[in-house]
Design a protein around this motif. Structure first.
Motif, PDB file in Angstrom:
ATOM      1  N   UNK A  88       0.832  -1.203   0.000  1.00 23.48           N
ATOM      2  CA  UNK A  88       0.000   0.000   0.000  1.00 23.48           C
ATOM      3  C   UNK A  88       0.866   1.252   0.000  1.00 23.48           C
ATOM      4  N   UNK A  89       2.040   1.159   0.639  1.00 21.97           N
ATOM      5  CA  UNK A  89       2.976   2.294   0.630  1.00 21.97           C
ATOM      6  C   UNK A  89       3.809   2.341  -0.640  1.00 21.97           C
ATOM      7  N   UNK A  90       3.918   1.206  -1.341  1.00 21.10           N
ATOM      8  CA  UNK A  90       4.687   1.116  -2.594  1.00 21.10           C
ATOM      9  C   UNK A  90       3.733   0.610  -3.680  1.00 21.10           C
ATOM     10  N   UNK A  91       2.830   1.470  -4.172  1.00 24.84           N
ATOM     11  CA  UNK A  91       1.740   0.994  -5.039  1.00 24.84           C
ATOM     12  C   UNK A  91       2.181   0.372  -6.352  1.00 24.84           C
ATOM     13  N   UNK A  92       3.386   0.695  -6.821  1.00 23.59           N
ATOM     14  CA  UNK A  92       3.840   0.135  -8.097  1.00 23.59           C
ATOM     15  C   UNK A  92       4.625  -1.162  -7.915  1.00 23.59           C
ATOM     16  N   UNK A  93       4.814  -1.594  -6.686  1.00 24.09           N
ATOM     17  CA  UNK A  93       5.668  -2.755  -6.426  1.00 24.09           C
ATOM     18  C   UNK A  93       5.005  -4.061  -6.852  1.00 24.09           C
ATOM     19  N   UNK A  94       5.846  -5.027  -7.146  1.00 23.38           N
ATOM     20  CA  UNK A  94       5.404  -6.389  -7.454  1.00 23.38           C
ATOM     21  C   UNK A  94       5.683  -7.256  -6.225  1.00 23.38           C
ATOM     22  N   UNK A  95       4.745  -8.125  -5.890  1.00 21.91           N
ATOM     23  CA  UNK A  95       4.875  -8.956  -4.689  1.00 21.91           C
ATOM     24  C   UNK A  95       5.219 -10.377  -5.087  1.00 21.91           C
ATOM     25  N   UNK A  96       6.236 -10.939  -4.418  1.00 26.51           N
ATOM     26  CA  UNK A  96       6.662 -12.304  -4.705  1.00 26.51           C
ATOM     27  C   UNK A  96       6.818 -13.097  -3.405  1.00 26.51           C
ATOM     28  N   UNK A  97       6.006 -14.131  -3.181  1.00 27.51           N
ATOM     29  CA  UNK A  97       6.254 -15.019  -2.034  1.00 27.51           C
ATOM     30  C   UNK A  97       7.470 -15.895  -2.334  1.00 27.51           C
ATOM     31  N   UNK A  98       8.284 -16.108  -1.310  1.00 29.01           N
ATOM     32  CA  UNK A  98       9.519 -16.891  -1.466  1.00 29.01           C
ATOM     33  C   UNK A  98       9.559 -17.961  -0.387  1.00 29.01           C
ATOM     34  N   UNK A  99       9.627 -19.210  -0.808  1.00 26.59           N
ATOM     35  CA  UNK A  99       9.677 -20.311   0.153  1.00 26.59           C
ATOM     36  C   UNK A  99      10.917 -20.198   1.037  1.00 26.59           C
ATOM     37  N   UNK A 100      10.752 -20.509   2.316  1.00 29.15           N
ATOM     38  CA  UNK A 100      11.852 -20.528   3.296  1.00 29.15           C
ATOM     39  C   UNK A 100      12.457 -19.148   3.526  1.00 29.15           C
ATOM     40  N   UNK A 101      11.727 -18.094   3.192  1.00 29.45           N
ATOM     41  CA  UNK A 101      12.198 -16.737   3.471  1.00 29.45           C
ATOM     42  C   UNK A 101      12.156 -16.494   4.978  1.00 29.45           C
ATOM     43  N   UNK A 102      13.013 -15.615   5.485  1.00 29.47           N
ATOM     44  CA  UNK A 102      13.029 -15.349   6.924  1.00 29.47           C
ATOM     45  C   UNK A 102      11.910 -14.379   7.304  1.00 29.47           C
ATOM     46  N   UNK A 103      11.954 -13.880   8.537  1.00 31.14           N
ATOM     47  CA  UNK A 103      10.857 -13.064   9.044  1.00 31.14           C
ATOM     48  C   UNK A 103      10.809 -11.678   8.431  1.00 31.14           C
TER      49      UNK A 103
END
Length: 471
Positions: free
Chosen positions: A388-403
């Protein structure tokens, strides 16, 4: 320890007198015009935190260890509009810091004004001082008063065939004894009590607990409506009779008053019922000798009480619930973010995010495109708040990512919007009942797939555990 009556918030509005046949129906029909000022009818419903008269077995069954405070643990105002077409239910958190009403038998010379948590009014002056204090701090006239103890809540839910509770994830709270799997369930009185008492869940504290209480009340009303328990004055009077053992009223509250209110509630659709919590400005206001308290938002709470006095809706009023340009439902301060570009890191930090600047390890050549938000599976809500603060950003879930949630800045210019987190919005904003209902609550059969918090078998409840009569 927090003792509850929540579902009684609405349930108790149906109690307070015996069914007197056709006279009850006739009086209920005659009194449909609302309160004496033509601005609707307002009930104050409270649940008392007291263990007086409870046996050791009852305390164990109810998960009610510790010492009671003989104070109000739950406080809800139920306002029925003069035209009987809307009900507004407003929760007043027990730790609200207020000025107690003066004793009418004393004069100003008797001493300075007394302040404390609103739940302490009951310990000082039982029901009468509680009513006067609520009237004093809200400017509302309380037409009727209803109280019960937490065993009364348990009994009322059982007598009405259980309550519907739902959650999209398992809920477990050692303090209340709650252990509820994900899904929609029919709970008995004991399980419902544990659900509405739970405080150590997400969101934590009293506001999250109050919203769960409102959900239970809302779904209970929906089920009673679907089963025809409130379909007419005669049916409602029978529901009143069912609840007589578990609630008490003041002298001004007659049986026909409560039959009228219950009958009116039975005709309302979920979208005609509003549920809200008093807007809070300070969530941990420390007062010597009192402890941690809640301070109301002066302007917004005043707007809420003004709306009730004028018999206006609460939902959709920006004076009660402002609408920011970019609202978020998770506090940015609880979202740990790593950002590989200094200017973006500074802007997000000013927005309240917990930012670590990793620009020292950023690639020499930025990747083409917009910034990318990378997060571990299960952190979609936090990633959405950051997006919401970075409206142009792309979101990518990454397995085993940290906190941490990582922001990798690309070649495109980055817009950082100011987001607004309002805890009142997230946990207590005025909403209508249709937005809080459990899935298929009206279609759930009584006790079908029942889930209850396990507790040892105990003897019948002692009458001493019921609420004391308002004095």
């Amino acid at each position: 320890m927090r003792r509850i009556t929540v579902a009684l918030t609405l349930l108790a509005t149906l109690a307070g007198g015996t069914f007197a046949g056709s006279r009850a129906v006739s009086d209920a029909q005659k009194s449909l015009g609302g309160g004496p000022d033509g601005r609707g009818t307002t009930l104050l419903v409270v649940g008392i935190d007291s263990r007086a008269g409870l046996s050791a077995a009852e305390k164990e069954r109810l998960h009610a260890g510790g010492k009671g405070c003989n104070c109000t643990d739950v406080m809800m105002l139920v306002h029925l509009s003069a035209d009987q077409r809307r009900a507004s239910i407003v929760s007043i958190p027990r730790d609200s810091y207020v000025q107690y009403a003066a004793d009418p038998a004393t004069t100003a010379a008797a001493g300075p004004a007394r302040f404390g948590k609103i739940n302490g009014a009951y310990a000082r002056g039982a029901g009468p001082l509680t009513v006067r204090t609520v009237e004093h701090v809200t400017g509302l006239r309380v037409d009727h008063y209803v109280e019960t103890g937490f065993t009364g809540f348990e009994q009322a839910v059982d007598d009405l065939g259980g309550a519907t509770v739902c959650t999209d994830k398992p809920l477990k709270d050692k303090g209340s004894g709650l252990d509820l799997p994900a899904g929609t369930h029919r709970a008995d009185g004991n399980g419902a009590l544990r659900y509405v008492r739970a405080r150590h869940l997400t969101p934590p504290g009293d506001l999250g607990r109050v919203r769960r209480q409102q959900r239970l009340v809302n779904d209970l009303l929906a089920r009673l409506r679907a089963e025809g328990a409130l379909s007419g004055p005669a049916d409602t009077a029978r529901a009143v009779r069912t609840l007589l053992r578990s609630v008490r009223t003041d002298d001004r509250t007659k049986w026909h008053d409560l039959v009228r209110v219950g009958w009116a509630l039975g005709r309302l659709r979920p979208e005609d019922i509003e549920l809200a919590t008093v807007p809070i400005r300070l969530f941990d206001h420390r007062v010597p000798g009192v402890g941690s308290t809640l301070v109301w938002d002066e302007a917004r709470s005043a707007a809420l009480w003004n709306a009730l006095r004028a018999d206006r809706p609460l939902t959709g009023d920006p004076r009660i619930q402002p609408v920011p340009e970019t609202p978020v439902t998770i506090n940015p301060a609880f979202i740990a973010v790593r950002v590989d570009e200094p200017a973006v890191a500074d802007a997000l930090r000013r927005n309240g995010f917990a930012v670590t600047d990793t620009s020292h390890s950023a690639p020499a050549v930025r990747p083409e495109g917009p910034p990318v938000i990378r997060h571990a599976p299960g952190r979609e809500a936090e990633a959405a708040t950051l997006a919401a603060a970075l409206p142009a950003a792309r979101i990518e879930p990454v397995a085993h990512h940290d906190r941490f949630i990582d922001v990798a800045v690309g070649t495109r210019p980055v817009e950082v919007r100011t987001v607004t987190y309002d805890r009142n919005t997230a946990e207590g904003a005025p909403v209508t009942g249709d937005t809080l209902r459990c899935p298929d609550v009206a279609a759930t059969s009584p006790w079908d797939g029942a889930v209850r918090a396990t507790s040892p078998t105990a003897p019948a409840r002692s009458p001493e555990g019921a609420a004391s009569r308002a004095r």
